[in-house]
Design an enzyme around this catalytic site. Structure first.
Site, PDB file in Angstrom:
ATOM      1  CG  ASN A 101     -12.342  -0.567  -6.879  1.00 39.29           C
ATOM      2  OD1 ASN A 101     -11.706  -1.426  -7.397  1.00 39.29           O
ATOM      3  ND2 ASN A 101     -13.741  -1.196  -6.061  1.00 39.29           N
ATOM      4  CG  HIS A 134      -2.018  -9.616  -4.419  1.00 33.63           C
ATOM      5  ND1 HIS A 134      -0.790  -8.493  -4.867  1.00 33.63           N
ATOM      6  CD2 HIS A 134      -2.979  -9.334  -5.393  1.00 33.63           C
ATOM      7  CE1 HIS A 134      -1.855  -6.918  -5.654  1.00 33.63           C
ATOM      8  NE2 HIS A 134      -3.141  -8.391  -5.630  1.00 33.63           N
ATOM      9  N   PRO A 181      -1.011  -0.910 -14.321  1.00 34.51           N
ATOM     10  CG  PRO A 181       0.086  -1.758 -16.409  1.00 34.51           C
ATOM     11  CD  PRO A 181      -0.568  -1.617 -15.315  1.00 34.51           C
TER      12      PRO A 181
END
Length: 636
Positions: A345, A563, A620
């Protein structure tokens, strides 16, 4: 290859349910188990406790080692593999049937049938998708009475039409909305709310949901079902390998003979990407330098009541944009973030400065999110130039203030953050504990109220919430995000505190979050469909880490997930996801920096077994270096 998988596993019309599942037809008529009694609930609690305990002690490799948790002896496995190599597909199926007792097949048949019925029921109630073929064989075993699509999408913007036009919004219904026990109820007026007479909309029943959840908990722990699912998945994988050996050259020949179509000009949709990291790091660096050249003397930041220009802000940080490089920007996630979600994070902060994150990657700041909007529009322009690429960036609603939705909608409309190659998702971080510890919220129910009530109000009275109503047209669904590896230790049940009663600083469990988000989306979708408005899908992050109960909750509530790594831990859930055709957006590059090494990622294995998987970028900015790499990982 996808067509081959569908044609071999999903049956032709007229095939009975038991043949589809590979089970004798004797028990096709026995549809459901009796209602769960107290002993079954007790067993479900033991299964949950076992899963949480195992999650804390298992090693990284054992998380994805199905054989260790399947009740199949070494002798059985050896015989099975020998027959698999020596026999044809028919012989393999006969071997599968011959090694499981008749009593076990009764359990398998009824269990899988009811599990699929549970998902079908929940998807229909919430106006989400359930595939046509399984639905046909659940309801009528090949009948044509399967209901059509229930969800409503916003139609594409026509040429010359303003995508942000607010002139054709529906009129006010005059309804009153009010949250009770964590779910928004719709009333004809305030008097009806006082009489507790809600409108005729479907509302979820907690007791039914918990009973279904307990049943599924028991099902995924049953030995016969695990054995059957494991062998069935092996069989599917073997069929793919046979198909690959027989047809690879033919497919390559057909591919080369297809004019004007290759990887670069086929449609690619990135269904899992976060708006705050939708650009690559070079793009962000280039924009920072350009903004400094143009706006050096512009007031862009408020620091404890003191206004700072862009130049003063960089001086305070002891930086100069000219000296910045991709390396010094330090937003790329590497091995130092593995199993460290907190460090990951922090990578959202360019050069480790939260001030730059607030300025460039937030919608609320001193310049009203102008820089963030400009970056996203540049990404959208790149997608339009590429022509064949589309994304669904996620924007955050935290649930700490009732003004979040109006402010986000104002940002979207003011800066006209629209691209025909983009749709939008709303992500809700599971960080109630952070807000409660800072006294931003009195209880969890208030967080749910701030997340959903503004959307209900805009649905009931679009004329009074024009910006939000226009913004909602471009939203396709809701997501639930955060670190799944954090354990709550709380098992969601009918005895769980109501959201208004959850006043502790402890975070609710993953299933608790998922249920109440699903419940409100269910009511909201039915209300919006009555008004002819677009509906929303529930598409949470799930199975990246944590207990497999997360995947169980998503199986019951989610249209699709992101996921799904931990499906490798549960052959039963993996097989159910296959049968129900649940889409899974996987991100191997993201997983490689957080939870699972690239070589161990189960993406290829899932694809070979026929699960509906796609590639996605996730972030990205953190994982990619170039635009080309981002495009490649964003393909379906």
């Amino acid at each position: 290859m996808r067509k081959w998988q569908l044609s071999t596993e999903l049956p032709a019309r007229g095939t009975c349910l038991s043949q589809w599942l590979g089970i004798p037809s004797l028990w096709d008529s026995e549809l459901l188990f009796a209602e769960l009694d107290e002993s079954l609930r007790s067993f479900a609690e033991k299964v949950f406790a076992s899963e949480v305990k195992d999650e804390e002690v298992r090693g990284e490799i054992s998380h994805f080692d199905v054989e260790d948790i399947c009740p199949i002896s070494r002798t059985e496995m050896t015989v099975h593999m020998m027959l698999q190599e020596a026999s044809s597909a028919v012989e393999m199926r006969l071997h599968l049937l011959a090694t499981v007792t008749v009593e076990d097949f009764e359990v398998v048949c009824r269990g899988l049938y009811r599990a699929l019925c549970i998902r079908e029921k929940n998807m229909q109630q919430s106006l989400q998708r359930f595939p046509k073929t399984p639905s046909q064989y659940l309801t009528g075993q090949g009948s044509d009475t399967c209901p059509g699509p229930l969800l409503v999408f916003t139609p594409p913007v026509k040429e010359g039409q303003d995508p942000l036009d607010s002139g054709n919004l529906p009129e006010d219904l005059g309804y009153h909305v009010q949250m009770k026990d964590g779910i928004v109820y719709v009333y004809a007026d305030k008097a009806a709310a006082d009489r507790n007479e809600p409108k005729d909309l479907p509302y979820p029943i907690l007791e039914n949901f918990v009973d279904d959840m307990n049943f599924l908990l028991v099902l995924i722990a049953q030995g016969p079902v695990k054995t059957y699912a494991h062998r069935r998945l092996k069989f599917l994988s073997s069929k793919f390998q046979v198909h690959e050996m027989l047809n690879e050259m033919e497919e390559m020949k057909e591919l080369k003979n297809n004019p004007h179509r290759d990887f670069y000009n086929c449609r690619k949709v990135d269904t899992h990407i976060h708006a705050a990291a939708c650009m690559n790091q070079k793009h962000l660096l280039r924009f920072i330098k350009k903004s400094y050249c143009v706006d050096a003397n512009r007031v862009v930041y408020n620091a404890q009541g003191k206004q700072l220009t862009l130049k003063q802000l960089f001086q305070q940080l002891k930086l100069h944009p000219y000296d910045l490089t991709v390396d010094s920007l330090d937003v790329h996630a590497g091995r130092q973030t593995f199993q460290r979600f907190d460090k990951f994070n922090d990578k959202y902060n360019p050069v480790g400065a939260s001030e730059l994150r607030d300025l460039y990657l937030k919608t609320e700041n001193a310049i009203n999110g102008e820089y963030f909007a400009t970056i996203i529009k540049e990404v959208g322009s790149d997608l339009e130039d590429a022509k064949y690429q589309h994304t669904e960036p996620r924007l955050s609603i935290y649930g700490r203030s009732p003004e979040e939705w109006p402010k986000l909608a104002r940002w979207f409309n003011t800066h006209r953050v629209y691209s025909p190659n983009m749709k939008w998702m709303i992500q809700v971080p599971r960080i109630y504990d952070v807000f409660r510890s800072k006294n931003f919220l009195p209880h969890f129910g208030k967080m749910l109220e701030y997340i959903f009530v503004p959307v209900f109000e805009a649905t009931v009275n679009p004329q009074a919430h024009k910006e939000l109503s226009v913004f909602l047209r471009h939203i396709t669904g809701f997501d639930s995000v955060d670190d799944e590896s954090k354990h709550s230790g709380h098992m969601f049940s009918t005895k769980s505190p109501k959201p208004e009663e959850w006043t502790s600083q402890k975070n609710p469990s993953y299933t608790y979050y998922i249920y109440y988000m699903y419940a409100n989306i269910l009511v909201l979708n039915n209300l919006r469909r009555q008004r002819g408005m677009n509906t929303f899908l529930f598409r949470p992050h799930c199975g990246e880490a944590g207990a497999i109960t997360h995947l169980l909750a998503a199986f019951m509530t989610a249209d699709n997930i992101s996921h799904g790594l931990n499906l490798k831990k549960s052959p039963v859930l993996q097989y159910l996801y296959f049968l129900a055709r649940i889409p899974i957006a996987m991100s191997p590059l993201s997983n490689n920096s957080l939870f699972l090494e690239y070589a161990k990622n189960p993406l290829l294995d899932f694809h070979q077994k026929g699960l509906m998987v796609s590639l996605s970028t996730d972030d990205p900015m953190q994982f990619h270096y170039t635009k080309v790499q981002s495009e490649t990982c964003g393909s379906l």
